[in-house]
Design a protein around this motif. Structure first.
Motif, short mmCIF file in Angstrom:
data_model
loop_
_atom_site.label_atom_id
_atom_site.label_comp_id
_atom_site.label_asym_id
_atom_site.label_seq_id
_atom_site.Cartn_x
_atom_site.Cartn_y
_atom_site.Cartn_z
N ASP A 161 0.87 -0.98 -0.10
CA ASP A 161 -0.02 -0.05 0.07
C ASP A 161 0.94 1.20 0.00
N GLU A 162 1.66 1.27 -1.04
CA GLU A 162 2.76 2.29 -1.04
C GLU A 162 3.60 2.80 0.33
N ARG A 163 3.87 1.66 1.08
CA ARG A 163 4.71 1.89 2.36
C ARG A 163 5.85 0.78 2.32
N LEU A 164 6.86 1.21 2.76
CA LEU A 164 7.90 0.29 2.93
C LEU A 164 7.83 -0.31 4.28
N VAL A 165 7.72 -1.82 4.07
CA VAL A 165 7.74 -2.42 5.24
C VAL A 165 8.81 -3.51 5.50
N LEU A 166 9.51 -3.38 6.55
CA LEU A 166 10.61 -4.40 6.97
C LEU A 166 10.27 -4.98 7.99
#
Length: 90
Positions: free
Chosen positions: A36-41
């Protein structure tokens, strides 16, 4: 929540408070993805557990073994029909 700055070569430093909260240690391999247009680590363990949970939820009420067997049988029938067609033509 913490603010971070994108550095050279796209490097991000994870603030100590967040590393401690997540139990992250130096050298730990993280999985990165866009959602959703987010960077997830996430840690490998967290990614594995998330995928396991998603698979379990997606498989709820389904007999995956029976589905796989049915798919394999259908594929075998298609291959047999193709072979029969090939033999008729040659």
């Amino acid at each position: 929540m913490a603010e971070v700055r994108l550095g050279r070569q796209g490097r991000i430093v994870i603030p100590v408070e967040i590393r401690e909260e997540l139990g992250l240690e130096e050298g730990e391999v993280m999985i990165a993805r866009v959602e959703d247009e987010r960077l997830v680590l996430e840690s490998r363990l967290a990614a594995f557990e998330r995928l396991r949970r998603e698979f379990r939820e997606g498989a709820a009420g389904r007999d995956l073994v029976a589905e796989l067997i049915a798919e394999r049988r259908a594929e075998a029938r298609r291959e047999e029909e193709e072979l029969d067609e090939f033999r008729r033509r040659h």
